[in-house]
Design a protein around this motif. Structure first.
Motif, PDB file in Angstrom:
ATOM      1  N   LEU A 108       0.824  -1.206   0.000  1.00 26.89           N
ATOM      2  CA  LEU A 108       0.000   0.000   0.000  1.00 26.89           C
ATOM      3  C   LEU A 108       0.861   1.261   0.000  1.00 26.89           C
ATOM      4  N   VAL A 109       0.475   2.228  -0.809  1.00 28.90           N
ATOM      5  CA  VAL A 109       1.053   3.564  -0.685  1.00 28.90           C
ATOM      6  C   VAL A 109      -0.064   4.507  -0.268  1.00 28.90           C
ATOM      7  N   LEU A 110       0.189   5.224   0.800  1.00 22.06           N
ATOM      8  CA  LEU A 110      -0.808   6.178   1.302  1.00 22.06           C
ATOM      9  C   LEU A 110      -0.341   7.595   0.956  1.00 22.06           C
ATOM     10  N   VAL A 111      -1.057   8.223   0.051  1.00 24.11           N
ATOM     11  CA  VAL A 111      -0.707   9.576  -0.379  1.00 24.11           C
ATOM     12  C   VAL A 111      -1.415  10.572   0.535  1.00 24.11           C
ATOM     13  N   MET A 112      -0.631  11.361   1.258  1.00 24.29           N
ATOM     14  CA  MET A 112      -1.233  12.387   2.115  1.00 24.29           C
ATOM     15  C   MET A 112      -1.686  13.559   1.251  1.00 24.29           C
TER      16      MET A 112
END
Ligand code: DX5
Ligand code: ZN
Length: 214
Positions: A135-139
């Motif tokens: 998972l990549v969580l883009v703020m």
């Protein structure tokens, strides 16, 4: 990819957290987003593993734990013990080599590793760990508080990321029914939303409005 909605409990009423969690679970949430803040990496303090452990007892939703803390590696084990299903660390707080070690440890325990990056951090920074994350969580806001405005520039980042990453892309911060179509079309498949869902009278309607936007 199926769009999944992750209500962020930072916007919940903590005096009745179990009821608040039931409310979004019954409203169709897919994951529960839990913000962990230490007052160092971000200018706010929230909760630690002990609360996550009790949250684990009151819901069947997968726990999506977002660590906004310095030295995340020192705390990963206790969040695994507490029952996390996904653990996301910030690239600003950990070196790629240390992250890789944490990632393989998490995978062995059946927990999904995620990496996150702040609005000001370039995508290049996470490239060395992309093969190591689910998972990549883009703020899409500067981390620390719920209720901030979505930064539109995040859409370009999501599009670019989608062209190089096939796993889950989560977007976190300022997500509401105004931006969700653009966010989903840009390639994100997990939307974390705090104030838009917990602040709504009808959480089901809020979740449906995000899910069906695309
Ligand atoms: C911000 C947190 C977010 C926040 C989202 O630092 O990581 O998860 O709770 O809240 P809203 O959706 O209100 O911006
Ligand atoms: Zn978050």
């Amino acid at each position: 990819m199926r769009v999944r909605i992750a209500p962020s409990i930072l916007s919940a009423d903590f005096s009745c957290l179990d009821r608040e969690i039931k409310r979004v679970e019954e409203a169709g949430a897919d994951l529960l987003h839990i913000d962990i803040m230490d007052g160092h990496f971000v200018p706010n303090i929230t909760i630690g593993p002990v609360v996550v452990k009790y949250i684990r007892r009151v819901t069947r939703l997968p726990l999506d734990v977002h660590l906004m803390i310095e030295n995340p590696g020192d705390f990963v084990d206790s969040f695994v013990e507490a029952g996390s299903d996904m653990i996301t660390m910030h690239i600003e707080t950990i070196s790629p080599s240390k992250f890789k070690a944490q990632s393989s440890k998490l995978k062995k325990k059946g927990v999904k590793p995620g990496i996150s990056l702040n609005p000001a951090t370039a995508l290049e920074k996470i490239k060395p760990v992309l093969n190591w994350v689910d998972l990549v969580l883009v703020m899409s806001v500067n981390p620390g508080f719920s209720g901030q405005a979505f930064i539109p520039g995040s859409l370009t980042k999501i599009k670019k990321l989608r062209s190089m990453f096939k796993g889950d892309i989560s977007v976190d911060g300022g997500v509401n029914d105004k931006f969700c179509a653009d966010i989903i079309n840009a390639g994100a498949n997990i939307l974390a939303a705090g104030s838009f869902i917990f602040g709504a009278k009808d959480a089901r309607q809020a979740i449906e409005r995000i899910r069906n936007a695309a």
